[in-house]
Design a protein around this motif. Structure first.
Motif, PDB file in Angstrom:
ATOM      1  N   GLU A 200       0.810  -1.358  -0.038  1.00  0.00           N
ATOM      2  CA  GLU A 200      -0.003  -0.169   0.133  1.00  0.00           C
ATOM      3  C   GLU A 200       0.912   1.258  -0.027  1.00  0.00           C
ATOM      4  O   GLU A 200       0.465   2.236  -1.000  1.00  0.00           O
ATOM      5  N   GLY A 201       1.994   1.158   0.806  1.00  0.00           N
ATOM      6  CA  GLY A 201       2.937   2.151   0.650  1.00  0.00           C
ATOM      7  C   GLY A 201       3.354   2.222  -0.502  1.00  0.00           C
ATOM      8  O   GLY A 201       3.508   3.622  -1.161  1.00  0.00           O
ATOM      9  N   LEU A 202       3.997   1.545  -1.251  1.00  0.00           N
ATOM     10  CA  LEU A 202       4.424   1.629  -2.457  1.00  0.00           C
ATOM     11  C   LEU A 202       3.615   2.242  -3.719  1.00  0.00           C
ATOM     12  O   LEU A 202       3.936   3.001  -4.504  1.00  0.00           O
ATOM     13  N   LYS A 203       2.213   1.597  -3.368  1.00  0.00           N
ATOM     14  CA  LYS A 203       1.245   2.335  -4.252  1.00  0.00           C
ATOM     15  C   LYS A 203       0.964   3.730  -4.079  1.00  0.00           C
ATOM     16  O   LYS A 203       0.824   4.743  -5.000  1.00  0.00           O
TER      17      LYS A 203
ATOM     18  N   GLN B 238       9.056  -2.501 -10.119  1.00  0.00           N
ATOM     19  CA  GLN B 238      10.091  -3.368  -9.702  1.00  0.00           C
ATOM     20  C   GLN B 238       9.808  -3.881  -8.433  1.00  0.00           C
ATOM     21  O   GLN B 238      10.157  -5.188  -8.167  1.00  0.00           O
ATOM     22  N   ALA B 239       9.679  -2.867  -7.517  1.00  0.00           N
ATOM     23  CA  ALA B 239       9.726  -3.164  -6.127  1.00  0.00           C
ATOM     24  C   ALA B 239       8.530  -4.025  -5.816  1.00  0.00           C
ATOM     25  O   ALA B 239       8.516  -5.084  -4.802  1.00  0.00           O
TER      26      ALA B 239
ATOM     27  N   THR C 178      14.763  -2.570   0.590  1.00  0.00           N
ATOM     28  CA  THR C 178      15.685  -1.806   0.191  1.00  0.00           C
ATOM     29  C   THR C 178      15.356  -1.023  -1.062  1.00  0.00           C
ATOM     30  O   THR C 178      15.663   0.518  -0.835  1.00  0.00           O
ATOM     31  N   ALA C 179      14.618  -1.419  -1.906  1.00  0.00           N
ATOM     32  CA  ALA C 179      13.768  -0.517  -2.890  1.00  0.00           C
ATOM     33  C   ALA C 179      13.098   0.546  -2.332  1.00  0.00           C
ATOM     34  O   ALA C 179      13.126   1.898  -2.845  1.00  0.00           O
ATOM     35  N   THR C 180      12.233   0.417  -1.420  1.00  0.00           N
ATOM     36  CA  THR C 180      11.349   1.297  -0.537  1.00  0.00           C
ATOM     37  C   THR C 180      12.077   2.305   0.140  1.00  0.00           C
ATOM     38  O   THR C 180      12.059   3.405   0.035  1.00  0.00           O
ATOM     39  N   GLN C 181      13.170   1.925   0.759  1.00  0.00           N
ATOM     40  CA  GLN C 181      14.098   2.958   1.515  1.00  0.00           C
ATOM     41  C   GLN C 181      14.629   3.684   0.426  1.00  0.00           C
ATOM     42  O   GLN C 181      14.898   5.114   0.539  1.00  0.00           O
ATOM     43  N   SER C 182      15.094   3.264  -0.826  1.00  0.00           N
ATOM     44  CA  SER C 182      15.763   4.354  -1.716  1.00  0.00           C
ATOM     45  C   SER C 182      14.732   5.166  -2.341  1.00  0.00           C
ATOM     46  O   SER C 182      15.017   6.715  -2.345  1.00  0.00           O
ATOM     47  N   LEU C 183      13.441   4.802  -2.477  1.00  0.00           N
ATOM     48  CA  LEU C 183      12.404   5.698  -2.853  1.00  0.00           C
ATOM     49  C   LEU C 183      12.046   6.734  -2.076  1.00  0.00           C
ATOM     50  O   LEU C 183      11.854   8.026  -2.402  1.00  0.00           O
ATOM     51  N   VAL C 184      11.795   6.300  -0.756  1.00  0.00           N
ATOM     52  CA  VAL C 184      11.266   7.211   0.270  1.00  0.00           C
ATOM     53  C   VAL C 184      12.457   8.469   0.546  1.00  0.00           C
ATOM     54  O   VAL C 184      11.907   9.523   0.692  1.00  0.00           O
ATOM     55  N   GLN C 185      13.646   8.198  -0.031  1.00  0.00           N
ATOM     56  CA  GLN C 185      14.598   9.519   0.178  1.00  0.00           C
ATOM     57  C   GLN C 185      14.580  10.305  -0.711  1.00  0.00           C
ATOM     58  O   GLN C 185      15.061  11.753  -0.605  1.00  0.00           O
ATOM     59  N   SER C 186      13.765  10.137  -1.843  1.00  0.00           N
ATOM     60  CA  SER C 186      13.223  11.214  -2.701  1.00  0.00           C
ATOM     61  C   SER C 186      11.879  11.954  -2.491  1.00  0.00           C
ATOM     62  O   SER C 186      11.674  12.905  -3.387  1.00  0.00           O
TER      63      SER C 186
END
Length: 237
Positions: free
Chosen positions: A151-154, A180-181, A192-200
Motif C-alpha cells: 500500500e505504501g509503494l502504491k 519493480q519493487a 531496500t527499494a522502498t528505502q531508496s524511493l522514500v529518500q526522494s
C-alpha cells in the motif's frame, strides 16, 4: 565621484554577481542533499558556509575580471551591472575556465570545488548518522507484520505521478522502480527499494507517506514530533 563612493558601487556590482549565482547554487545543493531527509538548511553551519562561498567567490571573480586583476578601474555604469548579472547567471562557465596572469595560473574550478567541499563535509558530518539511523529503523518498521508495504509503494506511485516538478524521464524512472519493487518476491529487496524511493520524498510530505506504510505511532512520534502532535487533533486518515 570620490574614491569611497566608487569602491562602494564597485562592491555592490560584485555582490550582485554573487547574489545572482545563489538560485543555481541552492538548487544544486538541494539536489546534493536530497537524500538527507532531516536536513534543515537554516540550522546548518555547513549550509551558511556554502552560501557565503557562493556569494563571495563569484563576487571576487567578477572583481578580478573587470579590474584586470585589480590593475584598472572600470567605469561605474549600466553595462558594469549587466556584466555582474551575467557573471552570476553564467558562473558555471567561469568554473570551466583557467584564468592566467603574468605571475600565476589559477584553476578556478579547482579552487572553488575545494571550498565547496568544506561546507558539504560539515553538512555530511551533521546529517549522515541521523539519516542512516532513520533508514535502519524504517527497515525494521517495514519488517513488522502490521506493515503495509504494498500500500505504501502504491502511494509512492501516486505521489511521483502527481509531481509536476519531475521530468518525464525522472517520473518514468521512479514508476519503473516502484513497479519493480512491487514485483519483488524477496522482502529484503522490496524494503531496500522502498528505502531508496522514500529518500526522494519531500520532507514536508514524508510524514503522510510513512503513514501509508502503517508504521508504528512511536516511530512517527520520534522522528516527526510536530506533525504527530498535530495529527492527534486533526487526523489525516
Amino acid at each position: 565621484m570620490n574614491v569611497v563612493t566608487y569602491r562602494i558601487l564597485l562592491g555592490i556590482a560584485a555582490l550582485i554577481a554573487g547574489l545572482f549565482n545563489l538560485p543555481a547554487a541552492y538548487e544544486k545543493l538541494r539536489e546534493t542533499c536530497k537524500g538527507l531527509l532531516f536536513f534543515e538548511p537554516l540550522k546548518s553551519l555547513g549550509f551558511w558556509i556554502l552560501m557565503i562561498i557562493q556569494v563571495l567567490f563569484p563576487a571576487g571573480i567578477f572583481l578580478a575580471w573587470v579590474t584586470d586583476f585589480f590593475t584598472s578601474e572600470p567605469p561605474i555604469d549600466f553595462p558594469l551591472f549587466v556584466k555582474a548579472i551575467g557573471v552570476g547567471l553564467s558562473f558555471v562557465a567561469f568554473l570551466n575556465a583557467r584564468t592566467e596572469t603574468v605571475f600565476l595560473t589559477i584553476d578556478i574550478k579547482s579552487v572553488y570545488n575545494r571550498l565547496i567541499v568544506i561546507g558539504v563535509r560539515l553538512i555530511a558530518a551533521q546529517e549522515t548518522r541521523r539519516t542512516a539511523q532513520f533508514l535502519r529503523e524504517f527497515e525494521r518498521e517495514l519488517m513488522q507484520p502490521t506493515a503495509m508495504l504494498e500500500e505504501g509503494l502504491k502511494d509512492l506511485r501516486a505521489y511521483f505521478s502527481a509531481d509536476i516538478s519531475l521530468s518525464p524521464e525522472e517520473e518514468e524512472t521512479f514508476l519503473r522502480a516502484i513497479d519493480q519493487a512491487l514485483r519483488e518476491t524477496s522482502l529484503y529487496d522490496k524494503i531496500t527499494a522502498t528505502q531508496s524511493l522514500v529518500q526522494s520524498v519531500r520532507r514536508q510530505d514524508l510524514f503522510y507517506t510513512l503513514q501509508q506504510f502503517n508504521v508504528r505511532p512511536e516511530f512517527l512520534q520520534y522522528y516527526f514530533p510536530k506533525e504527530f502532535k498535530a495529527l492527534k487533533g486533526n487526523p489525516i486518515r
